[in-house]
Design a protein around this motif. Sequence first.
Motif, PDB file in Angstrom:
ATOM      1  N   GLY A  19       0.764   2.620   8.034  1.00 49.20           N
ATOM      2  CA  GLY A  19       0.119   2.891   9.308  1.00 49.20           C
ATOM      3  C   GLY A  19      -1.382   3.038   9.167  1.00 49.20           C
ATOM      4  O   GLY A  19      -2.153   2.533   9.983  1.00 49.20           O
ATOM      5  N   ARG A  20      -1.822   3.739   8.116  1.00 47.57           N
ATOM      6  CA  ARG A  20      -3.257   3.889   7.865  1.00 47.57           C
ATOM      7  C   ARG A  20      -3.908   2.544   7.576  1.00 47.57           C
ATOM      8  O   ARG A  20      -5.010   2.261   8.041  1.00 47.57           O
ATOM      9  CB  ARG A  20      -3.495   4.828   6.682  1.00 47.57           C
ATOM     10  CG  ARG A  20      -3.504   6.275   7.061  1.00 47.57           C
ATOM     11  CD  ARG A  20      -3.969   7.137   5.893  1.00 47.57           C
ATOM     12  NE  ARG A  20      -3.031   8.251   5.769  1.00 47.57           N
ATOM     13  CZ  ARG A  20      -2.098   8.376   4.835  1.00 47.57           C
ATOM     14  NH1 ARG A  20      -1.985   7.499   3.889  1.00 47.57           N
ATOM     15  NH2 ARG A  20      -1.293   9.413   4.842  1.00 47.57           N
ATOM     16  N   GLN A  21      -3.212   1.708   6.831  1.00 50.90           N
ATOM     17  CA  GLN A  21      -3.745   0.395   6.496  1.00 50.90           C
ATOM     18  C   GLN A  21      -3.895  -0.451   7.763  1.00 50.90           C
ATOM     19  O   GLN A  21      -4.916  -1.118   7.964  1.00 50.90           O
ATOM     20  CB  GLN A  21      -2.816  -0.297   5.506  1.00 50.90           C
ATOM     21  CG  GLN A  21      -3.369  -1.547   4.897  1.00 50.90           C
ATOM     22  CD  GLN A  21      -2.425  -2.116   3.846  1.00 50.90           C
ATOM     23  OE1 GLN A  21      -1.205  -1.943   3.950  1.00 50.90           O
ATOM     24  NE2 GLN A  21      -2.972  -2.778   2.856  1.00 50.90           N
ATOM     25  N   LEU A  22      -2.925  -0.399   8.644  1.00 50.78           N
ATOM     26  CA  LEU A  22      -2.989  -1.134   9.906  1.00 50.78           C
ATOM     27  C   LEU A  22      -4.111  -0.582  10.783  1.00 50.78           C
ATOM     28  O   LEU A  22      -4.854  -1.342  11.405  1.00 50.78           O
ATOM     29  CB  LEU A  22      -1.650  -1.044  10.639  1.00 50.78           C
ATOM     30  CG  LEU A  22      -1.548  -1.756  11.969  1.00 50.78           C
ATOM     31  CD1 LEU A  22      -1.752  -3.263  11.778  1.00 50.78           C
ATOM     32  CD2 LEU A  22      -0.207  -1.484  12.610  1.00 50.78           C
ATOM     33  N   ALA A  23      -4.266   0.734  10.821  1.00 50.29           N
ATOM     34  CA  ALA A  23      -5.326   1.350  11.624  1.00 50.29           C
ATOM     35  C   ALA A  23      -6.706   0.960  11.102  1.00 50.29           C
ATOM     36  O   ALA A  23      -7.609   0.671  11.892  1.00 50.29           O
ATOM     37  CB  ALA A  23      -5.162   2.868  11.614  1.00 50.29           C
ATOM     38  N   ASP A  24      -6.863   0.931   9.790  1.00 53.89           N
ATOM     39  CA  ASP A  24      -8.147   0.519   9.213  1.00 53.89           C
ATOM     40  C   ASP A  24      -8.463  -0.928   9.543  1.00 53.89           C
ATOM     41  O   ASP A  24      -9.610  -1.273   9.851  1.00 53.89           O
ATOM     42  CB  ASP A  24      -8.144   0.713   7.696  1.00 53.89           C
ATOM     43  CG  ASP A  24      -8.147   2.182   7.296  1.00 53.89           C
ATOM     44  OD1 ASP A  24      -8.524   3.022   8.146  1.00 53.89           O
ATOM     45  OD2 ASP A  24      -7.777   2.484   6.145  1.00 53.89           O
ATOM     46  N   ALA A  25      -7.448  -1.780   9.493  1.00 52.55           N
ATOM     47  CA  ALA A  25      -7.658  -3.200   9.823  1.00 52.55           C
ATOM     48  C   ALA A  25      -8.050  -3.349  11.294  1.00 52.55           C
ATOM     49  O   ALA A  25      -8.961  -4.120  11.621  1.00 52.55           O
ATOM     50  CB  ALA A  25      -6.395  -3.998   9.529  1.00 52.55           C
ATOM     51  N   ASN A  26      -7.413  -2.610  12.184  1.00 58.34           N
ATOM     52  CA  ASN A  26      -7.742  -2.674  13.609  1.00 58.34           C
ATOM     53  C   ASN A  26      -9.137  -2.125  13.871  1.00 58.34           C
ATOM     54  O   ASN A  26      -9.870  -2.658  14.704  1.00 58.34           O
ATOM     55  CB  ASN A  26      -6.711  -1.911  14.437  1.00 58.34           C
ATOM     56  CG  ASN A  26      -5.419  -2.666  14.597  1.00 58.34           C
ATOM     57  OD1 ASN A  26      -5.375  -3.875  14.409  1.00 58.34           O
ATOM     58  ND2 ASN A  26      -4.359  -1.954  14.916  1.00 58.34           N
TER      59      ASN A  26
END
Length: 60
Positions: A19-26
């Motif tokens: 989830g953190r990785q997806l949030a950083d990408a967004n």
Amino acid sequence: MTQIINLRTARKQATRAQGRQLADANAAKHGRSKAERNLQDARAIKARAELDAHKREPQA
């Protein structure tokens, strides 16, 4: 000797990391820094002021 791992906790940690990785990408894709937002707001205010300065007063 091997470490004993709680699988439920490991699964939750993996989900959080994903989830953190997806949030950083967004954030990198869509986000702007606070300085960028302030700069854009200041430019918009200045452009509006310059446009308003060119308006003519109505002839009465």
